[in-house]
Design an enzyme around this catalytic site. Structure first.
Site, short mmCIF file in Angstrom:
data_model
loop_
_atom_site.label_atom_id
_atom_site.label_comp_id
_atom_site.label_asym_id
_atom_site.label_seq_id
_atom_site.Cartn_x
_atom_site.Cartn_y
_atom_site.Cartn_z
N GLU A 111 37.33 28.52 33.28
CA GLU A 111 36.08 28.20 34.31
C GLU A 111 34.77 28.66 33.87
OE1 GLU A 111 38.99 29.96 34.78
OE2 GLU A 111 39.99 29.71 36.74
N GLU B 263 45.87 42.35 41.88
CA GLU B 263 46.05 42.21 40.52
C GLU B 263 46.50 43.52 39.84
OE1 GLU B 263 43.51 38.95 38.22
OE2 GLU B 263 42.49 40.66 37.29
N HIS C 103 36.88 38.05 66.67
CA HIS C 103 37.05 36.48 67.19
C HIS C 103 37.90 35.71 66.43
CE1 HIS C 103 34.12 38.09 70.26
NE2 HIS C 103 33.57 38.69 69.27
N GLY D 157 38.91 44.01 33.27
CA GLY D 157 37.96 43.35 33.96
C GLY D 157 37.62 43.54 35.27
N ARG D 158 38.55 43.90 36.08
CA ARG D 158 38.30 44.16 37.49
C ARG D 158 37.63 45.67 37.62
NH1 ARG D 158 43.29 43.24 36.40
NH2 ARG D 158 44.95 45.06 36.11
N LYS E 17 47.58 29.62 34.24
CA LYS E 17 46.40 29.09 33.00
C LYS E 17 47.13 27.88 32.15
CE LYS E 17 43.67 33.39 32.94
NZ LYS E 17 43.21 34.51 32.10
N LYS F 63 34.66 38.86 29.68
CA LYS F 63 35.06 39.64 28.75
C LYS F 63 35.47 39.01 27.56
CE LYS F 63 38.30 43.61 28.41
NZ LYS F 63 39.34 44.50 28.99
#
Ligand code: F6P
Length: 536
Positions: free
Chosen positions: A197, A335, A366, A249-250, A495, A191
């Site tokens: 990253e 978030e 398990h 964003g999410r 950040k 965005k």
């Protein structure tokens, strides 16, 4: 706010279920899906109290404000309109007086044209048609597409799809190694188009492609709100799919960030995904609260987190193709509602939204189900399962999967008391002190709450409904908690400090500088130790 409700705690779930009407009464159905929250200790009075809270906190008005394009993301001064991206059959939605729907439809049409060109081979890479796509992005620009592409694998008839998110070079190295740059399309999803990253991974991918392809940028696509930055990177406007700041964003999978999904499954299936989201929006806006799936999912969540005080919840899809749903929901929920202050900037008077975690069943059985059944801490479990799979010749697998899902929620509720455990051990030949000791290890306290969401099959439309269901759950929980669910300031500090530490690690700045990365002894020691090892 929670005190009166706390008096309602303490019911035994199995006792509540002696009422034959409870299962139906404490369930919500919507368009062929069933959400059963009857295996919780929520009483009818507790539910009435939670519904009163829903009214008192003004959730309905806030919901309408969101759909109407009001700036409910107050700390960023933005509307919250991911719902506009799937408002395909709906009317205008205005932000500051301007209808956003023509823009939404135009972008969707552009995405569809481009997807078709890629899928039918009209879009040419240096070596011909696209054989592989690599989606580069992180957080909301990664988790949604990755989750959805995996979820809809039976509908996947486009090029192979890979994702890179981590700045760890291992991620991109392992992903690109088997691919041919001459037939690979790189989709950079960000965005902001500044995320550390993503920008590093995009630059690395460009370099990888440049080694083999004369015009590498021609095989790059950008999904971003920052058109100037995509141009600086070298991606021309015709291969940039933009979106507005009112898409968080999410919450962005529904628009350009979903391009990899659209290319993978085709525009028609993508439209079905949007239609599922739109259908859930309609249900959320119109169904009475007690028959409203997102509302009751949210109230059940708050009952567990804020009334019962359980700090985590497990999401347990008995659907292997939803393997990435827990990770997706971690971002969506934590978030959004992992905040410390309310809208007015005052500290919350209780915990934030809960920790969300999980794994698909039956694998989790398990691994961590031991703790779910016998650990001292209680974890509410949210099961989800499809009645049918996509593999008709493996229907017997699916029956066993469903049986396990239903058995787990029953086992969590039912438990196994000391008498039953003793009888079992006695039958197995134990006696005396040995029997006592052995039986104690085989006691299950039971009365552990769970909910179960059942749907027919994981189709694009169903996935759209499920994703929108959880989005709206987060919204309702956030409004009741007084939280702004649509900002994420809590990710900023780390950040900033990474930007300070990176040059110290590279030896470009002194770790002993009075300000910044080297200031505390622990970090200084860790930097020195890492440098010692990496320089060796
Ligand atoms: O983690 C913080 C965050 O801003 C998320 O909210 C967002 O989804 C992610 O980073 C990626 O941001 P962008 O799409 O701008 O690269």
């Amino acid at each position: 706010m929670w005190e009166a409700l706390k008096a309602e705690r303490g019911a035994r779930i199995a006792e509540l279920l002696r009422d034959d009407g409870r299962a139906a009464d404490f369930s919500v159905s919507c368009d062929g899906m069933l959400f059963d929250y009857s295996k919780t200790a929520m009483t009818a009075d507790a539910r009435a109290g939670l519904l009163a809270l829903f009214d008192a906190r003004g959730v309905a008005a806030r919901r309408e404000a969101m759909f109407a394009g009001a700036q409910i993301n107050e700390t960023e001064g933005r509307a919250v309109l991911h719902v506009a991206l799937r408002n395909i059959s709906g009317g205008p939605i205005r932000v500051r007086g301007q209808d956003v729907m023509p823009g939404v439809r135009a972008t969707l049409a552009r995405m569809e044209r481009f997807s078709q060109e890629v899928r039918d081979g009209r879009f040419r890479c240096a070596g011909g048609a696209v054989r592989d796509m690599v989606g580069i992005g992180i957080g909301g620009s990664h988790l949604g597409p990755e989750m959805a592409v995996r979820a809809l694998a039976p509908f996947h008839d486009g090029p192979r799809c890979h994702f890179v998110s981590n700045v760890d070079g291992a991620d991109i190295a392992d992903t690109l190694r088997p691919l041919d740059p001459a037939t690979t399309l790189v989709i950079v999803a960000s965005k902001s188009f500044t995320t550390q990253e993503t920008m590093l991974n995009a630059a690395t991918a460009l370099g990888w492609m440049a080694a083999e392809v004369a015009d590498p940028a021609a095989q790059f696509v950008a999904l971003s709100s920052a058109v100037e930055r995509t141009a600086e990177f070298g991606i021309p406007p015709e291969r940039v799919f933009g979106f507005e700041d009112w898409v968080g964003g999410r919450y962005s999978l529904w628009g350009p960030i979903g391009l990899a999904l659209m290319i993978a499954v085709g525009p028609e299936a993508f439209r079905a995904f949007l239609a599922g989201g739109e259908a859930m929006d309609g249900h959320f806006r119109t169904a009475p609260s007690v028959r409203n799936m997102p509302v009751m999912l949210a109230l059940t969540g708050l009952w567990h987190s804020h009334v019962c005080g359980y700090p985590t919840r497990a999401v347990l899809p008995y659907d292997q193709r939803l393997a990435r749903l827990p990770a997706y929901l971690q971002q969506l929920e934590m978030e959004s509602n992992g905040k410390g202050v309310n809208m007015a900037g005052e500290p919350l008077d209780g915990p934030s939204g809960p920790v969300v975690w999980g794994e698909p069943g039956t694998n989790g059985q398990h691994a961590f189900f031991q703790l779910l059944h016998q650990g001292r801490q209680v974890v509410p479990c949210e099961f989800m399962v499809a009645a049918r799979g996509h593999e008709p010749d493996l229907a017997h697998h699916h029956r066993l999967l469903v049986a396990n899902c239903l058995a787990q929620s029953k086992a969590l509720m039912r438990g196994r008391g000391p008498d039953e455990a003793r009888a079992l051990m006695a039958a197995a030949g134990f006696a005396g002190a040995d029997l006592d000791r052995q039986a104690a290890h085989r006691v299950f306290p039971g009365n552990r709450p769970s909910t179960t969401l059942v749907y027919d099959r994981l189709t694009p439309r169903r996935l759209g409904q499920i994703v929108a269901l959880y989005e709206h759950r987060v919204f309702v929980e956030g409004v009741i908690l007084g939280i702004n669910s649509f900002d994420q300031w809590g990710v900023e500090l780390g950040k900033e400090l990474a930007d300070e530490i990176a040059p110290v690690l590279a030896g470009e700045r002194d770790a002993d500088a009075r300000r910044g990365a080297g200031r505390d002894g622990s970090t200084r020691q860790l930097i020195a130790f890492v440098r010692g090892l990496s320089d060796a």
